[in-house]
Design an enzyme around this catalytic site. Structure first.
Site, mmCIF file in Angstrom:
data_model
loop_
_atom_site.group_PDB
_atom_site.id
_atom_site.type_symbol
_atom_site.label_atom_id
_atom_site.label_comp_id
_atom_site.label_asym_id
_atom_site.label_seq_id
_atom_site.Cartn_x
_atom_site.Cartn_y
_atom_site.Cartn_z
ATOM 1 N N MET A 38 0.851 -1.197 0.000
ATOM 2 C CA MET A 38 0.000 0.000 0.000
ATOM 3 C C MET A 38 0.889 1.250 0.000
ATOM 4 O O MET A 38 0.446 2.337 0.379
ATOM 5 C CB MET A 38 -0.926 -0.008 1.217
ATOM 6 C CG MET A 38 -1.867 -1.213 1.215
ATOM 7 S SD MET A 38 -3.442 -0.912 2.010
ATOM 8 C CE MET A 38 -2.916 -0.623 3.673
ATOM 9 N N GLU A 43 11.890 -0.415 5.063
ATOM 10 C CA GLU A 43 12.868 -1.496 4.849
ATOM 11 C C GLU A 43 12.210 -2.876 4.749
ATOM 12 O O GLU A 43 12.708 -3.754 4.054
ATOM 13 C CB GLU A 43 13.914 -1.495 5.972
ATOM 14 C CG GLU A 43 15.194 -0.786 5.600
ATOM 15 C CD GLU A 43 15.813 -1.253 4.272
ATOM 16 O OE1 GLU A 43 15.964 -2.457 4.054
ATOM 17 O OE2 GLU A 43 16.139 -0.384 3.444
ATOM 18 N N GLY A 44 11.110 -3.057 5.478
ATOM 19 C CA GLY A 44 10.406 -4.345 5.415
ATOM 20 C C GLY A 44 9.933 -4.628 3.996
ATOM 21 O O GLY A 44 10.115 -5.725 3.454
ATOM 22 N N HIS A 45 9.313 -3.607 3.360
ATOM 23 C CA HIS A 45 8.866 -3.767 1.968
ATOM 24 C C HIS A 45 10.068 -4.000 1.050
ATOM 25 O O HIS A 45 10.032 -4.827 0.146
ATOM 26 C CB HIS A 45 8.161 -2.502 1.469
ATOM 27 C CG HIS A 45 6.883 -2.182 2.156
ATOM 28 N ND1 HIS A 45 6.718 -1.056 2.928
ATOM 29 C CD2 HIS A 45 5.699 -2.826 2.177
ATOM 30 C CE1 HIS A 45 5.485 -1.017 3.395
ATOM 31 N NE2 HIS A 45 4.838 -2.082 2.957
ATOM 32 N N VAL A 184 11.018 -7.247 9.541
ATOM 33 C CA VAL A 184 12.191 -6.379 9.689
ATOM 34 C C VAL A 184 11.887 -5.401 10.831
ATOM 35 O O VAL A 184 10.791 -4.840 10.899
ATOM 36 C CB VAL A 184 12.492 -5.624 8.378
ATOM 37 C CG1 VAL A 184 13.691 -4.704 8.540
ATOM 38 C CG2 VAL A 184 12.751 -6.614 7.237
ATOM 39 N N ARG A 195 2.476 2.447 9.451
ATOM 40 C CA ARG A 195 1.735 3.191 10.483
ATOM 41 C C ARG A 195 2.647 3.730 11.588
ATOM 42 O O ARG A 195 2.197 4.557 12.384
ATOM 43 C CB ARG A 195 0.634 2.314 11.082
ATOM 44 C CG ARG A 195 -0.515 2.088 10.112
ATOM 45 C CD ARG A 195 -1.728 1.458 10.777
ATOM 46 N NE ARG A 195 -2.892 1.524 9.917
ATOM 47 C CZ ARG A 195 -3.284 0.530 9.098
ATOM 48 N NH1 ARG A 195 -2.612 -0.584 9.040
ATOM 49 N NH2 ARG A 195 -4.359 0.687 8.343
#
Ligand code: PAF
Length: 288
Positions: A38, A43-45, A184, A195
């Site tokens: 979204m 960093e996770g994405h 992450v 968020r």
């Protein structure tokens, strides 16, 4: 000093043109990976996209704030959106195709078909967000049909989402391999989430209690505790010491079936929680 190479991602905004492009990709025999997001990429994405680039020759990242997965009083309007920064971050990773449709493109006025999973989606987050998984599965199902990827990559932070998507793929024969990557975390342990941008400095400090309580639970299990009740009592006690934190749920569940476990089975049990930090709803989980 090494310079970061910036290659502008190829952006598509309508389904027909993206599909034309993907037909050519498939004719060339290239494997396709999908990373649905979204936006407000962190960093996770980016870890998901890096994995996709390793696994496939064509990587499609989608950026779409899906209105169907937000409840009437949730944060659809304020959800962070920053297309320019997202595209820059993606361009630094390699050659990526980005699909950024408008709401009308995905949900024309007469749209009336939804995907609903009747078991795994009803507990945990499904209790307090009854519309959420129906919205997620509907958009993910649409993206699978539009992109027809060989693989799709999701984050383990949304463990229930990953399990529900995996179930949809099996039940409806989507023929997509689902890969789930570890959460992450920020240096202080907070799970990365778009968020997190909502948190003030004070809220951010309180939010650390979520991951700290999960790490404490894992330590208890490493020291031999197997009672779910004891672990949940400890997590609840730790979180109760933070006045901005209100626990929505903390449950020990089986990693695959999401069924509640009375006894912890190391490696097979997951502790999942959701909590409000003032008005910000966060989730996190840990494999015990
Ligand atoms: O995890 C998310 O960001 C969303 O739920 C997803 C999978 C992109 C569907 O909108």
């Amino acid at each position: 000093m090494t310079e970061t190479v910036f290659s502008e991602p190829q952006v598509f905004r309508d389904i027909a043109t993206l599909q034309q492009h993907l037909t050519e990709v498939r004719q060339e025999g290239r494997k396709v990976a999908l990373v649905p997001t979204m936006g407000a990429l962190h960093e996770g994405h980016l870890a998901l996209v890096r994995k996709a680039l390793k696994e496939a020759q064509e990587v499609v990242v989608t950026i779409f704030v899906n209105p169907k997965q937000f409840g009437p009083n949730e944060d659809l309007a304020s959800y962070p959106r920053d297309e320019e920064t997202d595209l820059k971050a993606l361009g630094k990773l390699g050659k990526v195709t980005v699909f950024i449709p408008g709401v009308e493109e995905m949900y024309p006025g007469d749209f009336s078909t939804f995907v609903d999973e009747a078991q795994l989606s009803k507990g945990l987050c499904g209790v307090s967000r009854p519309q959420f998984f129906r919205g997620v599965l509907t958009i993910v199902g649409k993206l699978f049909n539009i992109v027809r990827p060989d693989i799709a990559i999701f984050g383990q932070k949304d463990a229930q989402q990953a399990a529900v998507i995996q179930k949809m793929v099996r039940d409806l024969h989507f023929g997509v391999e689902i890969i789930t990557l570890p959460t992450v975390r920020e240096e202080d342990g907070l799970a990365m989430s778009s968020r997190n941008q909502y948190l003030s400095k004070a809220q951010r400090e309180e939010a650390q209690a979520l991951s700290k309580s999960l790490f404490e639970a894992k330590e208890m299990v490493e020291q031999g505790v197997r009672s779910t009740d004891r672990v949940i009592a400890e997590v609840t006690h730790l979180l109760a010491q933070h006045r901005r934190v209100r626990l929505i749920y903390a449950q020990v569940i089986d990693t695959e079936t999401l069924e509640p476990c009375r006894e912890i089975v190391p490696g097979q049990s997951l502790l999942a929680l959701a909590a409000w930090v003032d008005q910000v709803r966060l989730i996190d989980n840990i494999r015990l």
